[in-house]
Write a protein that holds these residues in place. Structure first.
Motif, PDB file in Angstrom:
ATOM      1  N   LEU A 230       0.863  -1.183   0.000  1.00 16.20           N
ATOM      2  CA  LEU A 230       0.000   0.000   0.000  1.00 16.20           C
ATOM      3  C   LEU A 230       0.896   1.228   0.000  1.00 16.20           C
ATOM      4  O   LEU A 230       1.708   1.415   0.907  1.00 16.20           O
ATOM      5  N   MET A 231       0.769   2.070  -1.028  1.00 15.69           N
ATOM      6  CA  MET A 231       1.624   3.256  -1.154  1.00 15.69           C
ATOM      7  C   MET A 231       0.757   4.501  -1.280  1.00 15.69           C
ATOM      8  O   MET A 231      -0.161   4.551  -2.093  1.00 15.69           O
ATOM      9  N   VAL A 232       1.085   5.518  -0.479  1.00 13.09           N
ATOM     10  CA  VAL A 232       0.332   6.771  -0.465  1.00 13.09           C
ATOM     11  C   VAL A 232       1.279   7.929  -0.737  1.00 13.09           C
ATOM     12  O   VAL A 232       2.279   8.111  -0.023  1.00 13.09           O
ATOM     13  N   ASP A 233       0.996   8.690  -1.799  1.00 15.22           N
ATOM     14  CA  ASP A 233       1.853   9.821  -2.167  1.00 15.22           C
ATOM     15  C   ASP A 233       1.037  10.768  -3.029  1.00 15.22           C
ATOM     16  O   ASP A 233       0.217  10.323  -3.840  1.00 15.22           O
ATOM     17  N   ASP A 234       1.240  12.069  -2.861  1.00 14.76           N
ATOM     18  CA  ASP A 234       0.479  13.027  -3.672  1.00 14.76           C
ATOM     19  C   ASP A 234       1.105  13.247  -5.045  1.00 14.76           C
ATOM     20  O   ASP A 234       0.578  13.988  -5.865  1.00 14.76           O
ATOM     21  N   ASP A 235       2.226  12.587  -5.297  1.00  9.94           N
ATOM     22  CA  ASP A 235       2.903  12.681  -6.593  1.00  9.94           C
ATOM     23  C   ASP A 235       2.377  11.574  -7.503  1.00  9.94           C
ATOM     24  O   ASP A 235       2.841  10.436  -7.453  1.00  9.94           O
ATOM     25  N   GLU A 236       1.404  11.907  -8.344  1.00  8.09           N
ATOM     26  CA  GLU A 236       0.786  10.908  -9.211  1.00  8.09           C
ATOM     27  C   GLU A 236       1.782  10.327 -10.207  1.00  8.09           C
ATOM     28  O   GLU A 236       1.696   9.155 -10.591  1.00  8.09           O
ATOM     29  N   LYS A 237       2.765  11.144 -10.632  1.00  7.32           N
ATOM     30  CA  LYS A 237       3.769  10.647 -11.578  1.00  7.32           C
ATOM     31  C   LYS A 237       4.622   9.548 -10.936  1.00  7.32           C
ATOM     32  O   LYS A 237       4.951   8.549 -11.572  1.00  7.32           O
ATOM     33  N   LEU A 238       4.970   9.743  -9.657  1.00 12.16           N
ATOM     34  CA  LEU A 238       5.752   8.724  -8.951  1.00 12.16           C
ATOM     35  C   LEU A 238       4.938   7.446  -8.806  1.00 12.16           C
ATOM     36  O   LEU A 238       5.447   6.341  -9.046  1.00 12.16           O
ATOM     37  N   LEU A 239       3.660   7.582  -8.436  1.00 13.13           N
ATOM     38  CA  LEU A 239       2.812   6.408  -8.279  1.00 13.13           C
ATOM     39  C   LEU A 239       2.673   5.652  -9.600  1.00 13.13           C
ATOM     40  O   LEU A 239       2.721   4.414  -9.629  1.00 13.13           O
ATOM     41  N   ALA A 240       2.511   6.402 -10.689  1.00 15.50           N
ATOM     42  CA  ALA A 240       2.382   5.767 -11.993  1.00 15.50           C
ATOM     43  C   ALA A 240       3.661   5.043 -12.384  1.00 15.50           C
ATOM     44  O   ALA A 240       3.631   3.918 -12.912  1.00 15.50           O
TER      45      ALA A 240
END
Length: 394
Positions: free
Chosen positions: A12-22
């Motif tokens: 489970l990963m939570v981050d406001d950086d959508e590019k990093l999540l993608a």
């Protein structure tokens, strides 16, 4: 939110950086099943329903609705056996302590973080995590954590003496958990959590207690304000906890108290490069790290070849056997000579008679500790004894 397959470790990963999540989903989906959110509360809602599926939780320190430490604290309550990683650009000492104490994070990764570094951290954390291991009597790390939450712990001090003249030279700080110790021995308690993040939380709490008590150590012991503290291999190999341990040493030195760390031989692996690197770093900073319970395993002598330890403390059973067992006696005499040639200190614990103390004195042991010299007692009792002695002397 995006979630993939179900056959691999679930992260489970939570981050406001959508590019990093993608990028994480695109690059690492072959190795892990990622559940990703940019909203902390939504991630907690998922975790509440899927705590038995998750293997790891990763959170950014700065998020729009919920900061990373607060998120991980709630995640720790929901899924205490699931390891936690904090992503951060910078972490203050206050935030770091809060993360260790309350969120029980496994490690901190500095942002920006590369995908390869993140992958290595995830693999290492999942491989080494300990999901509340149980020992005899069903003692678990969660029980130790509950004792910490309830404030059911305190410190006691056992005196240490120079072998050369039997004079007082310092004390060892020991932890006590009264309620848990009604059912389990203190060694069982530490064994239950030595490879679990709760040991870092316990270490942090004890450090806070000792910092508060430092002025009293200095007044009570004067020039002999030398304090020995036990530390776990798990804590030394956790980067953020290692930093806390180093800073504690420096803070205590500024307060006129010298700290020596001890690590049990059973926790030292001959090929443990992480631990060797941490021990080497401490040695470079002038911080003494001793091998405790020396002689209790099969690799005792091999550990000295690393030349990163400042000395040894002989195993209690080995010391007791010195008076009756020829081999134990011969080994202690010989290892004392080896340590002398290598410039290492050699301490002995479990001293319960004058005869044993005098025998070890002849062998060249540098320091002695045991019930013959004094039992562990709370700092308040020690201070009261000194005041009573001063009053009686006029």
């Amino acid at each position: 939110m995006e979630m993939v397959g179900n056959n691999r470790p679930v992260v489970l990963m939570v981050d406001d950086d959508e590019k990093l999540l993608a990028a994480v989903r695109r690059t690492l989906s072959g190795s892990f099943d990622f559940v990703t959110y940019s909203n902390g509360q939504a991630a907690l809602d998922w975790l509440a329903l899927n705590s038995d599926r998750a293997d790891l939780v990763i959170a950014d320190l700065v998020m729009p609705t919920l900061d990373g430490v607060s998120f991980l604290k709630q995640a720790a309550r929901m899924a205490p056996s699931v390891s936690r990683i904090l992503l951060s650009g910078t972490v203050s000492s206050i935030s770091l302590r809060e993360a260790i104490n309350q969120a029980m994070i496994t490690r901190v990764l500095s942002k920006p973080v590369s995908i390869s570094v993140l992958k290595e951290a995830i693999e290492r954390t999942i491989q080494t995590k300990s999901c509340a291991p149980k020992i005899d009597g069903n003692l678990t790390p969660l029980m130790v954590n509950a004792a910490i939450e309830a404030g059911d712990l305190h410190t006691v001090l056992q005196p240490r003496f120079r072998a050369s003249d039997m004079s007082f030279c310092g004390a060892e700080i020991l932890c006590r958990m009264p309620t848990v110790e009604k059912e389990f021995g203190i060694d069982e308690i530490f064994e239950a959590c030595r490879d679990h993040p709760v040991i870092n939380r316990l270490t942090s709490h004890l450090i806070a207690i000792m910092i508060d008590q430092a002025p009293r150590y200095r007044v009570l012991f004067g020039e002999n304000a030398n304090i020995a503290v036990n530390i776990s291999a798990y804590s030394l190999k956790t980067p953020e906890c290692l930093e806390l341990i180093i800073r504690f040493y420096e803070k205590m030195r500024m307060r006129g108290v010298r700290i020596t760390y001890e690590i049990a031989e059973s926790q030292i692996g001959l090929d443990d490069e992480e631990l060797q690197a941490s021990a080497s770093r401490m040695r470079e900073r002038g911080i003494a790290l001793l091998i405790d319970d020396f002689g209790s395993g099969n690799n005792s002598l091999e550990l000295l070849r690393h030349e990163i330890y400042a000395g040894i403390k002989l195993d209690r059973d080995l010391v007791r056997g010195c008076m009756t067992d020829f081999l134990d006696d011969a080994f202690i005499e010989w290892i004392a000579q080896v340590c002398s040639k290598m410039g290492l200190s050699i301490s002995a614990k479990g001293i319960e008679s004058r005869q044993l103390a005098e025998k070890l004195q002849i062998y060249g042991i540098t320091e002695l500790q045991g019930f013959h010299f004094g039992r562990p007692i709370p700092l308040e009792d020690w201070e009261a004894t000194v005041l009573t002695t001063l009053s009686a002397s006029g």
